[in-house]
Design a protein around this motif. Structure first.
Motif, PDB file in Angstrom:
ATOM      1  N   PRO A  13       3.354   5.193  32.410  1.00 13.81           N
ATOM      2  CA  PRO A  13       3.162   3.935  33.125  1.00 13.81           C
ATOM      3  C   PRO A  13       2.552   2.486  32.140  1.00 13.81           C
ATOM      4  O   PRO A  13       3.634   1.752  32.321  1.00 13.81           O
ATOM      5  CB  PRO A  13       2.273   4.197  33.751  1.00 13.81           C
ATOM      6  CG  PRO A  13       2.632   5.772  33.466  1.00 13.81           C
ATOM      7  CD  PRO A  13       2.524   6.245  32.302  1.00 13.81           C
ATOM      8  N   SER A  14       2.092   2.786  31.013  1.00 15.43           N
ATOM      9  CA  SER A  14       1.877   1.536  30.110  1.00 15.43           C
ATOM     10  C   SER A  14       3.109   1.529  29.365  1.00 15.43           C
ATOM     11  O   SER A  14       3.344   0.367  28.914  1.00 15.43           O
ATOM     12  CB  SER A  14       0.394   2.105  29.190  1.00 15.43           C
ATOM     13  OG  SER A  14       0.510   3.094  28.546  1.00 15.43           O
ATOM     14  N   ALA A  15       3.916   1.936  28.557  1.00 20.10           N
ATOM     15  CA  ALA A  15       4.634   2.154  27.690  1.00 20.10           C
ATOM     16  C   ALA A  15       5.989   0.740  28.532  1.00 20.10           C
ATOM     17  O   ALA A  15       6.838   0.341  28.486  1.00 20.10           O
ATOM     18  CB  ALA A  15       5.632   3.477  27.348  1.00 20.10           C
ATOM     19  N   ARG A  16       6.292   1.546  30.150  1.00 17.55           N
ATOM     20  CA  ARG A  16       7.408   1.235  31.625  1.00 17.55           C
ATOM     21  C   ARG A  16       6.704   0.015  31.435  1.00 17.55           C
ATOM     22  O   ARG A  16       7.910  -0.892  31.537  1.00 17.55           O
ATOM     23  CB  ARG A  16       7.115   1.374  32.444  1.00 17.55           C
ATOM     24  CG  ARG A  16       7.717   1.017  33.206  1.00 17.55           C
ATOM     25  CD  ARG A  16       7.711   2.079  34.653  1.00 17.55           C
ATOM     26  NE  ARG A  16       8.267   3.700  34.209  1.00 17.55           N
ATOM     27  CZ  ARG A  16       9.462   4.023  34.552  1.00 17.55           C
ATOM     28  NH1 ARG A  16      10.157   3.422  34.149  1.00 17.55           N
ATOM     29  NH2 ARG A  16      10.273   5.232  34.352  1.00 17.55           N
ATOM     30  N   GLN A  17       5.234  -0.618  31.251  1.00 14.39           N
ATOM     31  CA  GLN A  17       4.991  -2.253  31.632  1.00 14.39           C
ATOM     32  C   GLN A  17       5.226  -3.033  30.187  1.00 14.39           C
ATOM     33  O   GLN A  17       5.530  -4.041  30.409  1.00 14.39           O
ATOM     34  CB  GLN A  17       3.218  -2.271  32.141  1.00 14.39           C
ATOM     35  CG  GLN A  17       2.895  -3.760  32.269  1.00 14.39           C
ATOM     36  CD  GLN A  17       1.592  -3.114  32.876  1.00 14.39           C
ATOM     37  OE1 GLN A  17       0.972  -2.206  33.250  1.00 14.39           O
ATOM     38  NE2 GLN A  17       0.632  -4.719  33.487  1.00 14.39           N
ATOM     39  N   LEU A  18       5.339  -2.655  29.289  1.00 12.84           N
ATOM     40  CA  LEU A  18       5.321  -3.159  28.260  1.00 12.84           C
ATOM     41  C   LEU A  18       6.954  -3.519  28.298  1.00 12.84           C
ATOM     42  O   LEU A  18       7.056  -4.124  27.261  1.00 12.84           O
ATOM     43  CB  LEU A  18       4.451  -2.570  27.066  1.00 12.84           C
ATOM     44  CG  LEU A  18       5.123  -3.127  25.946  1.00 12.84           C
ATOM     45  CD1 LEU A  18       4.319  -3.996  25.222  1.00 12.84           C
ATOM     46  CD2 LEU A  18       4.790  -2.072  24.388  1.00 12.84           C
ATOM     47  N   VAL A  19       8.130  -2.470  27.955  1.00  9.08           N
ATOM     48  CA  VAL A  19       9.070  -2.500  28.092  1.00  9.08           C
ATOM     49  C   VAL A  19       9.785  -3.578  29.467  1.00  9.08           C
ATOM     50  O   VAL A  19      10.314  -4.106  28.931  1.00  9.08           O
ATOM     51  CB  VAL A  19       9.390  -1.255  28.250  1.00  9.08           C
ATOM     52  CG1 VAL A  19      11.405  -1.529  28.206  1.00  9.08           C
ATOM     53  CG2 VAL A  19       9.335   0.071  26.625  1.00  9.08           C
ATOM     54  N   THR A  20       8.862  -3.643  30.195  1.00 13.59           N
ATOM     55  CA  THR A  20       9.588  -4.264  31.079  1.00 13.59           C
ATOM     56  C   THR A  20       9.179  -5.814  30.807  1.00 13.59           C
ATOM     57  O   THR A  20       9.791  -6.754  31.614  1.00 13.59           O
ATOM     58  CB  THR A  20       9.027  -4.126  32.528  1.00 13.59           C
ATOM     59  OG1 THR A  20       8.959  -2.608  32.691  1.00 13.59           O
ATOM     60  CG2 THR A  20       9.091  -4.881  33.882  1.00 13.59           C
ATOM     61  N   ARG A  21       8.050  -6.409  30.418  1.00 13.88           N
ATOM     62  CA  ARG A  21       7.869  -7.643  29.770  1.00 13.88           C
ATOM     63  C   ARG A  21       8.667  -7.947  28.966  1.00 13.88           C
ATOM     64  O   ARG A  21       8.826  -9.045  28.325  1.00 13.88           O
ATOM     65  CB  ARG A  21       6.494  -7.622  29.489  1.00 13.88           C
ATOM     66  CG  ARG A  21       5.385  -7.232  30.501  1.00 13.88           C
ATOM     67  CD  ARG A  21       4.068  -8.159  30.258  1.00 13.88           C
ATOM     68  NE  ARG A  21       2.833  -7.602  31.718  1.00 13.88           N
ATOM     69  CZ  ARG A  21       1.144  -7.943  31.236  1.00 13.88           C
ATOM     70  NH1 ARG A  21       1.560  -8.352  30.164  1.00 13.88           N
ATOM     71  NH2 ARG A  21       0.797  -7.985  32.872  1.00 13.88           N
TER      72      ARG A  21
END
Length: 276
Positions: A13-21
């Motif tokens: 989840p944290s990596a997903r949020q980083l990639v989205t940004r």
């Protein structure tokens, strides 16, 4: 990389949020993968992996993207640190623990009905009481209950440790930035000093050079052109020395008005016309 490409389902989840940004910053900057590679020093293939969620980008790449898009890098680096810790925690899980859990799961499963249970010889069976032919009362239920309790305790402990670690990391990132984020130098600032020098317009930045510059270039030559474009009544955005989308649009507008070839490149003819 198409915007509609779906991120991997197994992404943290944290990596997903980083990639989205990071995707959002790249889209707002209107930079292509090749231009992003030129500005950050990381190849276009690497950025395809980073923005596709198949590889966690280095923190230096995150800092570089934040710098060229004018974004505060602190929240991005906090997400990067949490994602990196989560990835390292999964890799460091001891193999012995996985084997113990597998063994406990096997003990919890009942014996297959097709597997014959070894017993005493037929002659001895005839002399033994009927109740002696089965397993000892309570033995296997007790083992299954013990294994289940142990597995539950391990799972609860791991979940609690993960929650405490994530809470600590997020709080620490919100209070203070990592020391490495303080070493990034601010972009140079330029001041337009428009004047006529030897019958030609000059902004006093690049000493009158007419070096050919193209989209993606940076430095004093770009800042000189931005000042002269503004003098001509065409806004290139900020005077930041970066040949980005706004400067490219301003150059093409100037070339169109001056009757030059509209190619978005500042060559000798465009410089000569721009300097008047």
């Amino acid at each position: 990389m198409p915007r509609s490409k779906t991120l991997p389902a197994e992404l943290d989840p944290s990596a997903r949020q980083l990639v989205t940004r990071l995707r959002r910053l790249k889209e707002h900057s209107e930079l292509t993968m090749r231009q992003l590679a030129v500005k950050t020093g990381y190849s276009a293939k690497s950025w395809e992996r980073y923005l596709g969620g198949t590889s966690l980008p280095p923190r230096e790449a995150v800092e570089a993207l934040a710098r060229i898009t004018g974004t505060d890098p602190v929240p991005l680096l906090a997400l990067h640190e949490i994602a990196a810790d989560s990835r390292d925690g999964r890799r460091a899980r001891p193999a012995a623990q996985q084997q113990n859990e597998q063994r406990e799961r096997e003990q919890e499963q009942p014996a297959s009905p097709t597997t014959p249970h070894p017993g005493p010889p037929a002659a001895a069976t005839a002399r033994m009481p009927r109740r002696a032919t089965g397993p000892a009362p309570g033995r296997f239920p007790h083992l299954a209950l013990t294994a289940g309790i142990a597995a539950l305790a391990v799972a609860l402990s791991a979940a609690l440790l993960l929650m405490l670690r994530l809470d600590h990391e997020v709080s620490r990132a919100a209070v203070t930035a990592s020391p490495r984020t303080t070493v990034t130098s601010p972009p140079p600032s330029y001041t337009c000093r428009i004047a006529r020098v030897d019958g030609r317009w000059s902004a006093g930045i690049n000493k009158g050079r007419n070096t050919e510059i193209v989209y993606g270039a940076t430095g004093a030559d770009v800042a000189e052109a931005q000042c002269l474009l503004r003098r001509a009544g065409i806004s290139p955005g900020g005077i930041d020395g970066m040949f980005g989308p706004l400067t490219l649009r301003a150059v093409k507008t100037f070339q169109d008005r001056a009757g030059l070839t509209v190619d978005g490149m500042l060559g000798p003819r465009s410089w000569k016309t721009l300097r008047g």
